[in-house]
Design an enzyme around this catalytic site. Structure first.
Site, PDB file in Angstrom:
ATOM      1  N   ARG A   1      47.992 -33.090  14.781  1.00 39.77           N
ATOM      2  CA  ARG A   1      49.388 -33.136  14.341  1.00 39.77           C
ATOM      3  C   ARG A   1      50.283 -32.312  15.270  1.00 39.77           C
ATOM      4  O   ARG A   1      51.255 -32.831  15.794  1.00 39.77           O
ATOM      5  CB  ARG A   1      49.527 -32.707  12.873  1.00 39.77           C
ATOM      6  CG  ARG A   1      50.864 -33.157  12.282  1.00 39.77           C
ATOM      7  CD  ARG A   1      50.922 -32.975  10.774  1.00 39.77           C
ATOM      8  NE  ARG A   1      50.931 -31.583  10.409  1.00 39.77           N
ATOM      9  CZ  ARG A   1      49.991 -30.967   9.703  1.00 39.77           C
ATOM     10  NH1 ARG A   1      48.957 -31.633   9.233  1.00 39.77           N
ATOM     11  NH2 ARG A   1      50.083 -29.691   9.439  1.00 39.77           N
TER      12      ARG A   1
ATOM     13  N   TYR B   1      74.259 -47.027  12.712  1.00 39.85           N
ATOM     14  CA  TYR B   1      73.030 -47.551  12.104  1.00 39.85           C
ATOM     15  C   TYR B   1      73.031 -47.253  10.596  1.00 39.85           C
ATOM     16  O   TYR B   1      73.011 -46.092  10.189  1.00 39.85           O
ATOM     17  CB  TYR B   1      71.837 -46.894  12.791  1.00 39.85           C
ATOM     18  CG  TYR B   1      70.513 -47.480  12.427  1.00 39.85           C
ATOM     19  CD1 TYR B   1      70.206 -48.807  12.739  1.00 39.85           C
ATOM     20  CD2 TYR B   1      69.549 -46.721  11.789  1.00 39.85           C
ATOM     21  CE1 TYR B   1      68.983 -49.345  12.397  1.00 39.85           C
ATOM     22  CE2 TYR B   1      68.316 -47.254  11.451  1.00 39.85           C
ATOM     23  CZ  TYR B   1      68.048 -48.573  11.761  1.00 39.85           C
ATOM     24  OH  TYR B   1      66.836 -49.109  11.427  1.00 39.85           O
TER      25      TYR B   1
ATOM     26  N   ASP C   1      73.358 -40.305  19.333  1.00 45.43           N
ATOM     27  CA  ASP C   1      72.305 -41.321  19.255  1.00 45.43           C
ATOM     28  C   ASP C   1      72.405 -42.188  20.505  1.00 45.43           C
ATOM     29  O   ASP C   1      73.388 -42.893  20.717  1.00 45.43           O
ATOM     30  CB  ASP C   1      72.494 -42.153  17.976  1.00 45.43           C
ATOM     31  CG  ASP C   1      71.349 -43.137  17.749  1.00 45.43           C
ATOM     32  OD1 ASP C   1      70.850 -43.702  18.750  1.00 45.43           O
ATOM     33  OD2 ASP C   1      70.963 -43.364  16.584  1.00 45.43           O
TER      34      ASP C   1
END
Ligand SMILES: *Cc1c(COP(=O)(O)O)cnc(C)c1O
Length: 373
Positions: free
Chosen positions: A51, A103, A171
């Protein structure tokens, strides 16, 4: 390689030093736990558990970081990166400014999760006007915005945000780091979906964050480690392999978008054409000053849902699919997903087909589909 051209940088991004007998890009390392040194434990080697640590992922992060001009952390999807950013930076009582025309799952997350947590959410259209930013913790913009393709002047907004003590995140999904480098323009953070043009083969989901702030990166890395929103090693490897052709893919997609925009602009049965690379487009002045290349995505309106269906059905080279930035030309009637676009609104993502073939096919499919009812 930072002094070299886009193609060279993409081919070499994140690759280890050449070593005889080793591949150019090492294959994916599949491991949950790794062998530990029995005496020193995890302090003896970089990899302890999958992880926090994976060497395939680190190479991909080096590659994207080189292209964005910052340090990068990859996530399981673009949405995992965006929500990771929002939840890492924002605390109850903080104010965030989000785009009205970006988005739409980001707006859904703000309503369903952020507002519940006591975060104040304000909205501004990508082109502005932006509210006074005093007391705002974070401004998140999308430029060009998906799906409407408006743009915002990142340097000017960074200036305004910083003067008010706010962070600016951009973004960069639609532009990709070859289209613009928001960190160079003054943004504190880049966030993006690597699912789209960055990797471009419609075969994986990926997200990333990039920044030059060690403090922000530490917090985001800690968040990712505690929530576990990591991409698997095979997806990370596939993404890295795909990056080598980013310059080539974008070059063709942009050329195709330019040809399709010119074709659509000349038709009376198509309205609302948007492509930031067209000098007549309202986004052009800022886009042409701020961006190094234009996206392969354009948007327009065919009047009603049925005509969109007839158009896609008649086309040989345009398939109905959501997402964008892939090798194949795709059309998405956004309203079918429940966002607030008009019923005939189409986001068209140009693939890497031959320009003449694509333009001819789109012209023929528009003719065959007739005008809207
Ligand atoms: C697709 C997209 C996202 C979300 O990315 P996923 O990889 O689908 O989670 C975020 N922002 C923009 C602009 C997108 O187009």
């Amino acid at each position: 390689m930072s002094d070299m051209g886009d193609g060279t940088r993409c081919v070499h991004a994140g690759l280890p030093e050449p070593e005889p007998g080793q591949p150019f890009l090492p294959g994916p390392v599949f491991a949950a736990p790794y062998h530990l040194d029995p005496f020193q434990g995890p302090s003896a080697a970089p990899n302890g558990y999958g992880r926090p640590d994976n060497p395939t992922r680190r190479l991909l992060e080096a590659a994207i970081g080189e292209l964005e001009g910052g340090d990068c952390r990859v996530f399981a999807s673009g949405q995992a990166a965006i929500t990771g950013l929002l939840l890492t930076v924002l605390r109850p009582g903080d104010t965030v400014v989000l785009p009205t025309d970006g988005y739409f799952p980001v707006r859904a997350f703000a309503t369903d999760v952020l507002a519940e947590l006591g975060v104040r959410v304000r909205y501004a259209p990508t082109v502005g006007p932006y509210p006074a930013l005093d007391g705002v913790r974070l401004v998140l913009v999308e430029t060009p915005a998906n799906p409407g393709l408006d743009v915002v002047d990142v340097a000017a907004l960074a200036h305004q945000a910083h003067a008010a003590g706010a962070l600016l995140a951009v973004d960069n999904t639609t532009a990709t780091p070859l289209g613009q480098r928001p960190l160079d323009l003054g943004a504190d953070l880049v966030v993006a979906s690597g699912t789209k043009a960055l990797t471009g083969h419609s075969d994986l989901l990926l997200g990333y964050l990039a920044s030059r702030s060690a403090k922000l990166l530490d917090a985001l890395t800690g968040w990712r480690n505690l929530t576990g929103a990591i991409p698997g090693p095979f997806d990370a490897w596939l993404a890295h392999r795909s990056l080598a052709t980013l310059d080539l893919r974008l070059a063709r997609q942009t050329a195709n978008a330019a040809a399709v925009a010119a074709l659509l602009a000349g038709r009376t049965d198509v309205t609302g054409l948007r492509w930031p690379g067209r000098p007549e487009d309202p986004a052009y002045p800022v886009a042409s000053a701020q961006m190094r290349r234009m996206p392969g995505v354009l948007s327009f309106d065919l009047g009603d849902a049925d005509r969109v269906g007839r158009f896609v059905d008649a086309a040989r080279l345009v398939v109905a699919a959501t997402s964008f930035g892939g090798l194949h030309t795709t059309a998405d009637r956004r309203a079918q997903w429940g966002d607030d676009t008009a019923p005939g609104f189409v986001r068209l993502s140009c693939g890497v087909e031959d320009t003449a073939d694509l333009a001819a096919d789109i012209a023929a499919a528009l003719d065959a589909s007739g005008p809207a009812d």
